[in-house]
Motif scaffolding. Sequence first.
Motif, PDB file in Angstrom:
ATOM      1  N   GLU A 108       8.052  -3.421   7.674  1.00 35.13           N
ATOM      2  CA  GLU A 108       7.303  -4.492   6.548  1.00 35.13           C
ATOM      3  C   GLU A 108       8.470  -4.820   5.786  1.00 35.13           C
ATOM      4  O   GLU A 108       8.511  -6.058   5.183  1.00 35.13           O
ATOM      5  N   LEU A 138       4.986  -2.279  -0.136  1.00 41.15           N
ATOM      6  CA  LEU A 138       5.434  -2.205   1.095  1.00 41.15           C
ATOM      7  C   LEU A 138       5.818  -0.895   1.206  1.00 41.15           C
ATOM      8  O   LEU A 138       6.285  -0.262   0.517  1.00 41.15           O
ATOM      9  N   THR A 174       9.223   1.605  -0.921  1.00 37.19           N
ATOM     10  CA  THR A 174       8.469   0.958  -1.983  1.00 37.19           C
ATOM     11  C   THR A 174       9.577   0.763  -3.269  1.00 37.19           C
ATOM     12  O   THR A 174       9.592  -0.094  -4.034  1.00 37.19           O
ATOM     13  N   GLU A 223       9.792  -8.676   4.986  1.00 39.47           N
ATOM     14  CA  GLU A 223       9.515  -9.600   3.825  1.00 39.47           C
ATOM     15  C   GLU A 223      10.994 -10.192   3.286  1.00 39.47           C
ATOM     16  O   GLU A 223      10.812 -11.211   2.944  1.00 39.47           O
ATOM     17  N   ARG A 226       7.421  -9.003  -2.098  1.00 39.40           N
ATOM     18  CA  ARG A 226       6.270  -8.125  -2.384  1.00 39.40           C
ATOM     19  C   ARG A 226       6.849  -6.773  -2.840  1.00 39.40           C
ATOM     20  O   ARG A 226       7.855  -6.179  -2.372  1.00 39.40           O
TER      21      ARG A 226
END
Length: 285
Positions: free
Chosen positions: A272, A267, A250, A276, A264
């Motif tokens: 992930e 995550l 993150t 992305e 984004r």
Amino acid sequence: MSIRTEKLTHIYMPGTPFAAKALHDVTFELQKGQVALLIGPSGSGKSTLIQHLNGLLKPTSGQVYFDDQSIEGSKDRLLKLRRKIGLVFQLPEEQFFSETVYDEVAFAPRNLGLAEEKIRDSVYDALNLVGLVAEEIKDRHPFNLSSGQKRLVAIAAVLSLKPEVLILDEPTAGLDPAGRRNLFNLLAGFNQKEGMTIIIATHHFDEAVALANHVLVLKQGKLLLNGSRDEVFARREDLEKLGLALPSVTELMQDLAAEGLPVRTDLYTIKEAREEINKMKEKQQ
Ligand SMILES: Nc1ncnc2c1ncn2[C@@H]1O[C@H](COP(=O)(O)OP(=O)(O)O)[C@@H](O)[C@H]1O
Ligand SMILES: [Mg+2]
């Protein structure tokens, strides 16, 4: 199923020169099927809080409710509560006391006075749930298992009562990466397949965060943040002020976004993040 605390306060050794306020007016609510991370620095009150949730500690003031009923009351009610809310202590395997894995896991169902056949079923089911092969492991001495197996046996011992809520205190302590991965895969399965509510107290949350949907942040006994995982980890500055880092993935995504990359930030896993970043590269080509 719901668990709720209201202005829960705990003082150790009240009225003595050693009095220590470990929890201060803690109020929150969790519903069935939620997976909550309870985070905060060492000494912030995590272990104290979870011992209140199954009635092992008694509030100095405030209340704990299970299904909207105060858990205070007769011994009988507390015993029933402890069947529904299973607590796995930090390093639970240090408290093993049986000669065999079977007896260790059978301890709680035996205490309920179940027939031996039912006890056997509970033991086999519980060992099975944590991915151990009952026939292979049941006669072994618990002390001779690997640290990962010991932890699984300790969790099976709690699962033998088929709790609705599973609370784990620093569950990854002493586990290697494979042991941690295995543990979190199991917990994800309990939550997805059985709808089990799970509370994980930890100060290493990089891996646990992938299965959480709620986060509680304690500092010096106060609940300073309480919200969905995305809400809490979007508040980076607040967390940093509390001395807490974001989950690594993150943090990376938030840094990339701050540098202007269109990614984004909510995550949590490497998988992930990779997806992305690949998506972004495709768009830019
Ligand atoms: N049995 C105890 N007696 C006295 N003080 C305690 C006891 N257990 C914990 N404390 C104190 O309560 C505070 C919270 O501890 P704890 O709940 O263990 O925090 P955490 O699990 O977040 O590390 C700490 O200041 C700790 O020293
Ligand atoms: Mg603790």
